[in-house]
Each structure stands twice: as structure tokens, then as C-alpha cells.
Design a protein around this motif. Sequence first.
Motif, PDB file in Angstrom:
ATOM      1  N   ARG A   1       0.833  -1.205   0.000  1.00  0.00           N
ATOM      2  CA  ARG A   1       0.000   0.000   0.000  1.00  0.00           C
ATOM      3  C   ARG A   1       0.872   1.262   0.000  1.00  0.00           C
ATOM      4  NH1 ARG A   1      -4.353   0.631   4.284  1.00  0.00           N
ATOM      5  NH2 ARG A   1      -5.808   1.070   2.599  1.00  0.00           N
ATOM      6  N   PRO A   2       0.361   2.366  -0.544  1.00  0.00           N
ATOM      7  CA  PRO A   2       1.077   3.637  -0.433  1.00  0.00           C
ATOM      8  C   PRO A   2       1.305   3.996   1.030  1.00  0.00           C
ATOM      9  CG  PRO A   2      -0.724   3.806  -2.006  1.00  0.00           C
ATOM     10  CD  PRO A   2      -0.895   2.488  -1.315  1.00  0.00           C
ATOM     11  N   ARG A   3       2.391   4.697   1.297  1.00  0.00           N
ATOM     12  CA  ARG A   3       2.735   5.037   2.678  1.00  0.00           C
ATOM     13  C   ARG A   3       1.614   5.823   3.364  1.00  0.00           C
ATOM     14  NH1 ARG A   3       7.640   5.013   5.382  1.00  0.00           N
ATOM     15  NH2 ARG A   3       7.810   6.429   7.176  1.00  0.00           N
TER      16      ARG A   3
END
Length: 217
Positions: free
Chosen positions: A131-133
Motif C-alpha cells: 500500500r502507499p505510505r
Amino acid sequence: MAIEHKDIAAIREDYSKGSLSENDTLANPFEQFELWFKQAITSQVLEPNAMVLSTINKEGYPSSRVVLLKDLKADGLSFFTNYTSQKGKDIAEYDKVSLLFFWGELQRQVRIEGRVTYLSPEDSDEYFASRPRGSQIGAWSSPQSEIIADRSFLEKLVAEHEREFTDLDAIPRPSFWGGYMVQPVRFEFWQGRSSRLHDRIIYTLSNSEWIKNRLAP
């Protein structure tokens, strides 16, 4: 200005983009779903993996919301969420759920009923790491489904976790967040047809075999 009842009743769509017969559908509903899903992607349906997940709460009421399909395997469909969210609490109480995909551009929908189980910690870790940060920090920061005072309360938690993880290249998965797999016992494929004489093909799992039938619209 209030919407007149007659204006709502007059909303109509002519369904004429396809047809569906018993002979057109594959013997395995997972394979049929994968075929339709690929066609939805090719047709540039908006968020083809968006699905309505319906659970039963402790008062016995159905509760529905849109979540995103994140994996499709030969035995189930997976999504991820906060285990302490309302849907997580519902699932912990009652493990039967339904899913609904609606692909309006193709005038199609798929209804799925089944039992839901937890994915392994390893599978949840793997997806969380992808997942994106910002989404990872969001998972840590949101007390999902709980009442909060205002938006600033949430933004404060995000800022706190951004500081907490600032020196970490990899943010760990929260123990309260992870994946579920829905293992279907029933699929229904619906293709809109003219004059509301829609095509409905249902698959029911019986003694480990899928039985296919047509339903009246």
C-alpha cells in the motif's frame, strides 16, 4: 427544490447491451466471474473492483458499504479493512456475508453469498506492505467506525503517526488491520435485457459441485 415522485418514477434505462444464456456461461462460476471482471476492465468500467459488502449486525439488521476487491483465487475473494470497524465486528459475530458488483456500463451485476474467514497474517502483511505510505499511516490513524469530534482529531492522529514512523523505511501492519476471504456458496450473474426480461444465471454449491440454473427476472 424537492424532487417530484413522478420524476423519480420516470427514470428508465433500456437494457440492450448483451444477453446471457446457460450455454454462454462457463461451468465454474469463479472462471465466469474472472471473464466478466476482465471484460469490465477492458470496457474501462469505473473501479471494476468496487463491491458492496453486506453484513448482519448484532441487532439483526443488514449493513452495506462499498469495499474494494483485492484478490481473486480459486476458492475466494479477498478484501482488507480494520478488524475493529463495524464490518469487522459484524463478521466476528456472524460469518455469512454477501457481495454485489454492479458494472453499469455493461448493464451487468454479480451477486455473491458466502462465508468469510480471516486471511493469514502473512497475506495481510504482504498486502499492507504494497500500500502507499499514506494509506499505511491512515490505517494506523483511523479508529474506523468510531464517533470522533471533528476532522482535526483525525488529522492530529495522522501527524502523530507520521512523526512516529518518520525514520522507518517500512511501516509495520497494525495488529487490528488485515484481510478477509469470502468463500462463496452462491453466485448470480445478471445481464440487463429489454422490457425488464433480464437474464439471471445462478450457481449454487452442492456437495462440492456447482449447479447452474436460470432464474426468472
